[in-house]
Design a protein around this motif. Structure first.
Motif, mmCIF file in Angstrom:
data_model
loop_
_atom_site.group_PDB
_atom_site.id
_atom_site.type_symbol
_atom_site.label_atom_id
_atom_site.label_comp_id
_atom_site.label_asym_id
_atom_site.label_seq_id
_atom_site.Cartn_x
_atom_site.Cartn_y
_atom_site.Cartn_z
ATOM 1 N N LEU A 132 45.100 49.149 48.046
ATOM 2 C CA LEU A 132 46.419 48.725 47.588
ATOM 3 C C LEU A 132 46.383 47.259 47.168
ATOM 4 C CD1 LEU A 132 49.255 50.001 47.342
ATOM 5 C CD2 LEU A 132 49.821 48.805 49.469
ATOM 6 N N GLY A 133 45.646 46.448 47.948
ATOM 7 C CA GLY A 133 45.528 45.015 47.641
ATOM 8 C C GLY A 133 44.925 44.791 46.270
ATOM 9 N N LYS A 134 43.876 45.553 45.956
ATOM 10 C CA LYS A 134 43.199 45.381 44.672
ATOM 11 C C LYS A 134 44.107 45.808 43.511
ATOM 12 C CE LYS A 134 38.696 45.261 42.698
ATOM 13 N NZ LYS A 134 37.325 44.938 42.992
ATOM 14 N N ARG A 135 44.813 46.927 43.727
ATOM 15 C CA ARG A 135 45.752 47.388 42.706
ATOM 16 C C ARG A 135 46.833 46.354 42.442
ATOM 17 N NH1 ARG A 135 45.510 53.530 42.504
ATOM 18 N NH2 ARG A 135 44.178 53.805 44.300
ATOM 19 N N ALA A 136 47.415 45.824 43.542
ATOM 20 C CA ALA A 136 48.524 44.880 43.406
ATOM 21 C C ALA A 136 48.051 43.591 42.742
ATOM 22 C CB ALA A 136 49.127 44.580 44.778
ATOM 23 N N HIS A 206 28.741 47.971 47.706
ATOM 24 C CA HIS A 206 30.141 47.538 47.732
ATOM 25 C C HIS A 206 30.397 46.620 46.547
ATOM 26 C CE1 HIS A 206 28.658 43.654 49.126
ATOM 27 N NE2 HIS A 206 27.818 44.355 49.880
ATOM 28 N N SER A 207 31.679 46.346 46.277
ATOM 29 C CA SER A 207 32.058 45.513 45.143
ATOM 30 C C SER A 207 31.397 44.140 45.229
ATOM 31 C CB SER A 207 33.570 45.357 45.105
ATOM 32 O OG SER A 207 33.922 44.419 44.108
ATOM 33 N N LYS A 208 30.931 43.632 44.085
ATOM 34 C CA LYS A 208 30.276 42.330 44.063
ATOM 35 C C LYS A 208 31.261 41.228 43.715
ATOM 36 C CE LYS A 208 26.454 44.332 45.083
ATOM 37 N NZ LYS A 208 26.811 45.732 44.925
ATOM 38 N N TYR A 209 32.521 41.610 43.555
ATOM 39 C CA TYR A 209 33.552 40.606 43.315
ATOM 40 C C TYR A 209 34.212 40.248 44.636
ATOM 41 C CZ TYR A 209 33.809 39.995 38.277
ATOM 42 O OH TYR A 209 33.543 39.631 36.986
ATOM 43 N N ASN A 210 33.804 39.127 45.212
ATOM 44 C CA ASN A 210 34.490 38.690 46.428
ATOM 45 C C ASN A 210 35.736 37.903 46.016
ATOM 46 O OD1 ASN A 210 33.455 36.271 45.505
ATOM 47 N ND2 ASN A 210 31.739 36.273 46.946
ATOM 48 N N LEU A 211 36.485 37.422 46.990
ATOM 49 C CA LEU A 211 37.742 36.744 46.695
ATOM 50 C C LEU A 211 37.512 35.525 45.811
ATOM 51 C CD1 LEU A 211 40.751 36.905 47.322
ATOM 52 C CD2 LEU A 211 40.374 35.245 49.143
ATOM 53 N N ARG A 212 36.439 34.789 46.085
ATOM 54 C CA ARG A 212 36.151 33.571 45.319
ATOM 55 C C ARG A 212 35.899 33.931 43.852
ATOM 56 N NH1 ARG A 212 31.611 31.051 43.974
ATOM 57 N NH2 ARG A 212 30.338 32.512 45.144
#
Ligand code: UDP
Ligand code: MG
Length: 311
Positions: A132-136, A206-212
């Motif tokens: 949900l976080g990624k969608r939002a 897993h996704s290689k896009y972290n928050l940074r």
């Protein structure tokens, strides 16, 4: 060897476990299309043996070519390197190497290109494993980008697209360093068509896009296509100055009529703070106007792009 008609560019960052199976699938879907092609994998400074896995695969898969970065430069840099080094004379397809961009769609993209479309842009409808976080955050990002930016960017337009040689050359001609490829593709123009797809879950890892990296990506996107934020303070400054003027008039009126009890010193201080604050904001906004112009000159995008004749 001779230049292929099609290049398939794959940015790879720590995808060692899934690459053999994935590249196999790509090749199996591409071979029956009846045109010569290369798979150009860009190893973006992986630390999990992705480089060795790719080099080994070249012995089994003659269509595979590999570029290695000296360190991790990021997804946009990997895409750019792929477009720069793609040997294809006809078209280049970029796609993620984690299986979220289905190789089964390759023939569809190529068909559209053969019909004369320059950019076949895929649009993600659903992502199986998106939180949900990624969608939002994705929704919010595209909303802000389109409100502030001057180039409309379709929400969910992934870096899974086919570009004709002339579109790739136009993109390569944009000299700016902060490359928000998803926006630039819309900026260059050309005939574009959309193909929808549902993104499956990653094949593994897993996704290689972290928050940074996500924040960097979002900030690059918004600042590449908007200078609104630079000029925003002018509005606030004008409001503050106007408030100061109104407030000053009220004080003078109260002073003359001797109504209310005016505290000595307070009113003049408030006035000065409001007024000077307002002037400051306006001055910052004016600087912003100039910096915005300097920024646009430094980006040095071409003023126009020509397209080839349509037969
Ligand atoms: N990627 C890359 N360099 C990076 C991060 C990602 O080349 O620094 C590649 C990654 O291997 C994948 C694609 O970019 O092929 C998209 O990344 P990912 O799947 O992690 O992003 P998500 O699908 O989660 O948005
Ligand atoms: Mg992915």
């Amino acid at each position: 060897r001779e230049s292929p008609q099609l290049s398939i560019v794959l940015p790879c960052y720590n995808e060692a476990d899934i690459l053999p199976a994935f590249i196999e699938t790509v090749v199996l879907n591409a071979r029956p299309m009846g045109l010569s092609f290369e798979v150009l994998a860009v190893n973006d400074g992986s630390s999990d043996g992705t480089g060795a896995v790719l080099d080994n695969l070249t012995q089994r898969i003659p269509e595979l070519r590999v570029l290695h970065f000296s360190r991790n430069f990021g997804h946009m840099a990997a895409l750019t390197a792929g477009l720069d080094h793609a040997a294809a004379t006809g078209a280049v397809i970029t796609m993620d190497s984690d299986g979220q961009h289905p190789p089964e769609m390759l023939p569809t993209l190529v068909e559209r290109w053969k019909e004369g479309v320059d950019i076949v842009q895929t649009v993600r409808r659903e992502t199986s494993d998106a939180t949900l976080g990624k969608r939002a955050s994705s929704f919010l990002f595209y909303y802000i980008l389109n409100r502030l930016g001057d180039t409309p960017v379709v929400s969910g337009a992934a870096d899974f697209r086919l570009m004709s040689r002339q579109a790739v050359d136009a993109l390569k001609n944009l000299p700016e360093k902060a490359r928000f490829v998803r926006g630039l593709v819309f900026w260059i123009g050309f005939k574009m068509e959309y193909v929808e797809f549902n993104a499956p879950a990653r094949l593994g890892g897993h996704s290689k896009y972290n928050l940074r990296k996500m924040l960097r990506f979002a900030i690059d996107g918004i600042t590449s296509f908007s200078t609104v934020l630079l000029r925003l303070s002018v509005g606030g400054g004008l409001i503050a100055v106007a408030a100061a003027v109104v407030y000053g008039l009220i004080i003078v009126f109260l002073y003359i009529t001797q109504e209310g009890n005016l505290e000595t010193g307070w009113s003049s201080l408030m006035l000065a703070v409001l007024f000077m604050g307002g002037l400051n904001l306006i001055a910052v906004g004016i600087l912003g106007e100039y910096i915005g112009r300097i920024y646009s000159e430094v980006k040095n995008r071409p003023l126009y792009i020509l397209r080839g004749n349509t037969q």
